[in-house]
Design a protein around this motif. Sequence first.
Motif, PDB file in Angstrom:
ATOM      1  N   UNK A 211      46.152  53.898  35.944  1.00  0.00           N
ATOM      2  CA  UNK A 211      46.162  52.973  37.072  1.00  0.00           C
ATOM      3  C   UNK A 211      47.165  53.412  38.131  1.00  0.00           C
ATOM      4  N   UNK A 212      46.701  53.493  39.370  1.00  0.00           N
ATOM      5  CA  UNK A 212      47.599  53.746  40.489  1.00  0.00           C
ATOM      6  C   UNK A 212      48.072  52.424  41.082  1.00  0.00           C
TER       7      UNK A 212
ATOM      8  N   UNK B  43      52.676  41.884  38.336  1.00  0.00           N
ATOM      9  CA  UNK B  43      52.330  43.254  38.709  1.00  0.00           C
ATOM     10  C   UNK B  43      53.054  44.287  37.846  1.00  0.00           C
ATOM     11  N   UNK B  44      54.239  43.951  37.382  1.00  0.00           N
ATOM     12  CA  UNK B  44      54.988  44.894  36.547  1.00  0.00           C
ATOM     13  C   UNK B  44      54.281  45.132  35.213  1.00  0.00           C
ATOM     14  N   UNK B  45      53.525  44.137  34.775  1.00  0.00           N
ATOM     15  CA  UNK B  45      52.807  44.238  33.500  1.00  0.00           C
ATOM     16  C   UNK B  45      51.317  44.464  33.691  1.00  0.00           C
ATOM     17  N   UNK B  46      50.870  44.595  34.943  1.00  0.00           N
ATOM     18  CA  UNK B  46      49.427  44.748  35.224  1.00  0.00           C
ATOM     19  C   UNK B  46      48.614  43.663  34.537  1.00  0.00           C
ATOM     20  N   UNK B  47      49.110  42.448  34.613  1.00  0.00           N
ATOM     21  CA  UNK B  47      48.516  41.342  33.865  1.00  0.00           C
ATOM     22  C   UNK B  47      48.225  40.161  34.790  1.00  0.00           C
TER      23      UNK B  47
ATOM     24  N   UNK C 254      38.428  40.096  35.764  1.00  0.00           N
ATOM     25  CA  UNK C 254      37.919  41.110  36.688  1.00  0.00           C
ATOM     26  C   UNK C 254      39.067  41.643  37.537  1.00  0.00           C
ATOM     27  N   UNK C 255      39.043  42.936  37.833  1.00  0.00           N
ATOM     28  CA  UNK C 255      40.092  43.508  38.679  1.00  0.00           C
ATOM     29  C   UNK C 255      39.545  44.675  39.498  1.00  0.00           C
ATOM     30  N   UNK C 256      40.014  44.760  40.725  1.00  0.00           N
ATOM     31  CA  UNK C 256      39.722  45.910  41.582  1.00  0.00           C
ATOM     32  C   UNK C 256      40.901  46.861  41.469  1.00  0.00           C
ATOM     33  N   UNK C 257      40.653  48.020  40.870  1.00  0.00           N
ATOM     34  CA  UNK C 257      41.731  48.928  40.494  1.00  0.00           C
ATOM     35  C   UNK C 257      41.531  50.287  41.138  1.00  0.00           C
ATOM     36  N   UNK C 258      42.629  50.815  41.666  1.00  0.00           N
ATOM     37  CA  UNK C 258      42.623  52.189  42.146  1.00  0.00           C
ATOM     38  C   UNK C 258      43.244  53.047  41.046  1.00  0.00           C
ATOM     39  N   UNK C 259      42.450  53.964  40.534  1.00  0.00           N
ATOM     40  CA  UNK C 259      42.935  54.824  39.454  1.00  0.00           C
ATOM     41  C   UNK C 259      43.831  55.923  40.012  1.00  0.00           C
ATOM     42  N   UNK C 260      44.450  56.658  39.112  1.00  0.00           N
ATOM     43  CA  UNK C 260      45.321  57.750  39.540  1.00  0.00           C
ATOM     44  C   UNK C 260      44.546  58.861  40.229  1.00  0.00           C
TER      45      UNK C 260
ATOM     46  N   UNK D   1      42.681  58.122  42.577  1.00  0.00           N
ATOM     47  CA  UNK D   1      42.516  57.436  43.859  1.00  0.00           C
ATOM     48  C   UNK D   1      41.092  56.907  44.038  1.00  0.00           C
ATOM     49  N   UNK D   2      40.337  56.869  42.940  1.00  0.00           N
ATOM     50  CA  UNK D   2      39.010  56.284  42.989  1.00  0.00           C
ATOM     51  C   UNK D   2      39.134  54.790  42.708  1.00  0.00           C
ATOM     52  N   UNK D   3      38.480  53.968  43.533  1.00  0.00           N
ATOM     53  CA  UNK D   3      38.548  52.521  43.412  1.00  0.00           C
ATOM     54  C   UNK D   3      37.384  52.031  42.571  1.00  0.00           C
ATOM     55  N   UNK D   4      37.660  51.169  41.622  1.00  0.00           N
ATOM     56  CA  UNK D   4      36.612  50.675  40.746  1.00  0.00           C
ATOM     57  C   UNK D   4      36.740  49.191  40.477  1.00  0.00           C
ATOM     58  N   UNK D   5      35.634  48.587  40.091  1.00  0.00           N
ATOM     59  CA  UNK D   5      35.541  47.167  39.756  1.00  0.00           C
ATOM     60  C   UNK D   5      35.413  47.082  38.244  1.00  0.00           C
ATOM     61  N   UNK D   6      36.430  46.522  37.595  1.00  0.00           N
ATOM     62  CA  UNK D   6      36.485  46.533  36.136  1.00  0.00           C
ATOM     63  C   UNK D   6      36.384  45.114  35.567  1.00  0.00           C
TER      64      UNK D   6
END
Length: 120
Positions: free
Chosen positions: A28-29, A73-77, A96-102, A104-109
């Motif tokens: 996770x970025x 945010x510190x715990x990504x929770x 559900x979360x919108x996450x930018x991975x390392x 730099x690709x954005x995904x809906x998880x």
Amino acid sequence: QVQLVESGGGLVQPGGSLRLSCAASGSIFSIDAMGWYRQAPGKQRELVAHITGARSTNYADSVKGRFTIARDNAKNTVYLQMNSLKPEDTAVYYCNALIIATTLRRGDYWGQGTQVTVSS
């Protein structure tokens, strides 16, 4: 690889409380918006609560004043505090979360879901 893992569901009596948690892990970025959805048997999945990266929140009318969404945010929770539960809150709850991975690709998880049953 990014995954969301929920916890905290269960059986509770009407008027009771539960706290759901959803932790994101992996490459996770950053995490943008996070939310909770629910799906009752025979019904479509619906938004319960949503929180942006700036911690702006919105709620379904049916849960306003009873449910509170928060994030660490510190715990990504992300959390969902559910009070004054009603039988009609019974459903499988999904994170559900919108996450930018390392990469730099954005995904809906989505998480795998956790059952909440409100019954006497």
